[in-house]
Scaffold this motif. Sequence first.
Motif, PDB file in Angstrom:
ATOM      1  N   GLY A   1     -38.029   5.138  43.148  1.00 57.63           N
ATOM      2  CA  GLY A   1     -37.898   4.730  41.759  1.00 57.63           C
ATOM      3  C   GLY A   1     -38.365   5.746  40.727  1.00 57.63           C
ATOM      4  O   GLY A   1     -38.289   5.485  39.540  1.00 57.63           O
ATOM      5  N   LYS A   2     -38.856   6.907  41.147  1.00 59.20           N
ATOM      6  CA  LYS A   2     -39.265   7.967  40.219  1.00 59.20           C
ATOM      7  C   LYS A   2     -38.302   9.131  40.339  1.00 59.20           C
ATOM      8  O   LYS A   2     -37.817   9.439  41.431  1.00 59.20           O
ATOM      9  CB  LYS A   2     -40.677   8.462  40.520  1.00 59.20           C
ATOM     10  CG  LYS A   2     -41.772   7.561  40.051  1.00 59.20           C
ATOM     11  CD  LYS A   2     -43.087   8.298  40.088  1.00 59.20           C
ATOM     12  CE  LYS A   2     -44.152   7.444  39.425  1.00 59.20           C
ATOM     13  NZ  LYS A   2     -45.381   8.183  39.256  1.00 59.20           N
ATOM     14  N   GLN A   3     -38.048   9.776  39.216  1.00 59.43           N
ATOM     15  CA  GLN A   3     -37.195  10.955  39.229  1.00 59.43           C
ATOM     16  C   GLN A   3     -38.052  12.202  39.098  1.00 59.43           C
ATOM     17  O   GLN A   3     -38.994  12.244  38.316  1.00 59.43           O
ATOM     18  CB  GLN A   3     -36.165  10.908  38.103  1.00 59.43           C
ATOM     19  CG  GLN A   3     -35.155  12.025  38.238  1.00 59.43           C
ATOM     20  CD  GLN A   3     -33.934  11.814  37.382  1.00 59.43           C
ATOM     21  OE1 GLN A   3     -33.894  10.930  36.538  1.00 59.43           O
ATOM     22  NE2 GLN A   3     -32.930  12.646  37.588  1.00 59.43           N
ATOM     23  N   TYR A   4     -37.717  13.204  39.884  1.00 63.30           N
ATOM     24  CA  TYR A   4     -38.459  14.452  39.932  1.00 63.30           C
ATOM     25  C   TYR A   4     -37.555  15.628  39.576  1.00 63.30           C
ATOM     26  O   TYR A   4     -36.342  15.573  39.787  1.00 63.30           O
ATOM     27  CB  TYR A   4     -39.035  14.683  41.337  1.00 63.30           C
ATOM     28  CG  TYR A   4     -40.021  13.637  41.758  1.00 63.30           C
ATOM     29  CD1 TYR A   4     -41.377  13.809  41.538  1.00 63.30           C
ATOM     30  CD2 TYR A   4     -39.594  12.468  42.366  1.00 63.30           C
ATOM     31  CE1 TYR A   4     -42.295  12.844  41.917  1.00 63.30           C
ATOM     32  CE2 TYR A   4     -40.506  11.492  42.751  1.00 63.30           C
ATOM     33  CZ  TYR A   4     -41.849  11.684  42.529  1.00 63.30           C
ATOM     34  OH  TYR A   4     -42.744  10.727  42.900  1.00 63.30           O
ATOM     35  N   LEU A   5     -38.175  16.661  39.057  1.00 63.26           N
ATOM     36  CA  LEU A   5     -37.506  17.920  38.754  1.00 63.26           C
ATOM     37  C   LEU A   5     -38.280  19.008  39.497  1.00 63.26           C
ATOM     38  O   LEU A   5     -39.503  19.068  39.409  1.00 63.26           O
ATOM     39  CB  LEU A   5     -37.547  18.191  37.250  1.00 63.26           C
ATOM     40  CG  LEU A   5     -37.110  19.572  36.787  1.00 63.26           C
ATOM     41  CD1 LEU A   5     -35.609  19.735  36.924  1.00 63.26           C
ATOM     42  CD2 LEU A   5     -37.534  19.803  35.350  1.00 63.26           C
ATOM     43  N   VAL A   6     -37.577  19.849  40.242  1.00 62.58           N
ATOM     44  CA  VAL A   6     -38.216  20.917  41.014  1.00 62.58           C
ATOM     45  C   VAL A   6     -37.514  22.230  40.704  1.00 62.58           C
ATOM     46  O   VAL A   6     -36.291  22.278  40.553  1.00 62.58           O
ATOM     47  CB  VAL A   6     -38.124  20.631  42.532  1.00 62.58           C
ATOM     48  CG1 VAL A   6     -38.726  21.763  43.347  1.00 62.58           C
ATOM     49  CG2 VAL A   6     -38.805  19.326  42.871  1.00 62.58           C
TER      50      VAL A   6
ATOM     51  N   THR B   1     -31.809  27.655  39.957  1.00 59.34           N
ATOM     52  CA  THR B   1     -31.237  26.407  39.455  1.00 59.34           C
ATOM     53  C   THR B   1     -32.229  25.272  39.683  1.00 59.34           C
ATOM     54  O   THR B   1     -32.632  25.026  40.819  1.00 59.34           O
ATOM     55  CB  THR B   1     -29.925  26.097  40.191  1.00 59.34           C
ATOM     56  OG1 THR B   1     -29.034  27.192  40.012  1.00 59.34           O
ATOM     57  CG2 THR B   1     -29.287  24.822  39.666  1.00 59.34           C
ATOM     58  N   PRO B   2     -32.639  24.574  38.616  1.00 59.54           N
ATOM     59  CA  PRO B   2     -33.522  23.422  38.790  1.00 59.54           C
ATOM     60  C   PRO B   2     -32.792  22.312  39.550  1.00 59.54           C
ATOM     61  O   PRO B   2     -31.565  22.203  39.487  1.00 59.54           O
ATOM     62  CB  PRO B   2     -33.834  22.971  37.370  1.00 59.54           C
ATOM     63  CG  PRO B   2     -33.373  24.060  36.478  1.00 59.54           C
ATOM     64  CD  PRO B   2     -32.336  24.824  37.211  1.00 59.54           C
ATOM     65  N   MET B   3     -33.547  21.488  40.261  1.00 56.59           N
ATOM     66  CA  MET B   3     -32.987  20.387  41.028  1.00 56.59           C
ATOM     67  C   MET B   3     -33.699  19.095  40.641  1.00 56.59           C
ATOM     68  O   MET B   3     -34.914  19.105  40.428  1.00 56.59           O
ATOM     69  CB  MET B   3     -33.186  20.653  42.523  1.00 56.59           C
ATOM     70  CG  MET B   3     -32.672  19.549  43.406  1.00 56.59           C
ATOM     71  SD  MET B   3     -33.057  19.835  45.138  1.00 56.59           S
ATOM     72  CE  MET B   3     -34.679  19.113  45.228  1.00 56.59           C
ATOM     73  N   THR B   4     -32.962  18.016  40.527  1.00 52.67           N
ATOM     74  CA  THR B   4     -33.588  16.717  40.309  1.00 52.67           C
ATOM     75  C   THR B   4     -33.258  15.815  41.490  1.00 52.67           C
ATOM     76  O   THR B   4     -32.211  15.944  42.124  1.00 52.67           O
ATOM     77  CB  THR B   4     -33.121  16.030  39.002  1.00 52.67           C
ATOM     78  OG1 THR B   4     -31.750  15.690  39.098  1.00 52.67           O
ATOM     79  CG2 THR B   4     -33.360  16.909  37.800  1.00 52.67           C
ATOM     80  N   TYR B   5     -34.187  14.908  41.778  1.00 54.19           N
ATOM     81  CA  TYR B   5     -33.959  13.914  42.815  1.00 54.19           C
ATOM     82  C   TYR B   5     -34.793  12.693  42.497  1.00 54.19           C
ATOM     83  O   TYR B   5     -35.732  12.744  41.709  1.00 54.19           O
ATOM     84  CB  TYR B   5     -34.283  14.463  44.209  1.00 54.19           C
ATOM     85  CG  TYR B   5     -35.727  14.817  44.425  1.00 54.19           C
ATOM     86  CD1 TYR B   5     -36.614  13.895  44.988  1.00 54.19           C
ATOM     87  CD2 TYR B   5     -36.224  16.060  44.052  1.00 54.19           C
ATOM     88  CE1 TYR B   5     -37.950  14.222  45.188  1.00 54.19           C
ATOM     89  CE2 TYR B   5     -37.549  16.394  44.255  1.00 54.19           C
ATOM     90  CZ  TYR B   5     -38.402  15.471  44.820  1.00 54.19           C
ATOM     91  OH  TYR B   5     -39.720  15.791  45.011  1.00 54.19           O
ATOM     92  N   SER B   6     -34.435  11.576  43.107  1.00 57.01           N
ATOM     93  CA  SER B   6     -35.130  10.315  42.895  1.00 57.01           C
ATOM     94  C   SER B   6     -35.751   9.868  44.211  1.00 57.01           C
ATOM     95  O   SER B   6     -35.121   9.966  45.267  1.00 57.01           O
ATOM     96  CB  SER B   6     -34.147   9.264  42.395  1.00 57.01           C
ATOM     97  OG  SER B   6     -34.808   8.048  42.146  1.00 57.01           O
ATOM     98  N   LEU B   7     -36.998   9.365  44.142  1.00 55.61           N
ATOM     99  CA  LEU B   7     -37.707   8.880  45.320  1.00 55.61           C
ATOM    100  C   LEU B   7     -38.574   7.697  44.910  1.00 55.61           C
ATOM    101  O   LEU B   7     -39.392   7.822  43.988  1.00 55.61           O
ATOM    102  CB  LEU B   7     -38.566   9.994  45.928  1.00 55.61           C
ATOM    103  CG  LEU B   7     -39.388   9.641  47.156  1.00 55.61           C
ATOM    104  CD1 LEU B   7     -38.464   9.333  48.346  1.00 55.61           C
ATOM    105  CD2 LEU B   7     -40.326  10.785  47.497  1.00 55.61           C
TER     106      LEU B   7
END
Length: 76
Positions: A48-53, A40-46
Amino acid sequence: MTAGGLVFTSATMDLYLRAFDIESGKEVWKYQLPAGGQATPMTYSLNGKQYLVIAAGGHGKLSTKQGDYVLAFTLP
């Protein structure tokens, strides 16, 4: 799913991670992973940028390409 209306999935037998527009259902992006993405892909914000892992390790019983990868992407 992201606040911007994207849904990410990689739960397929090919090696692609895909993004779909939640409103139209259209595929808007895809990326070929180095190994099967049966995760399952995960997204998070750090800051002010959003990431997909996503972890791309493949699946032995499904006979997808195996590997040992963790990939991260930034979203615009």
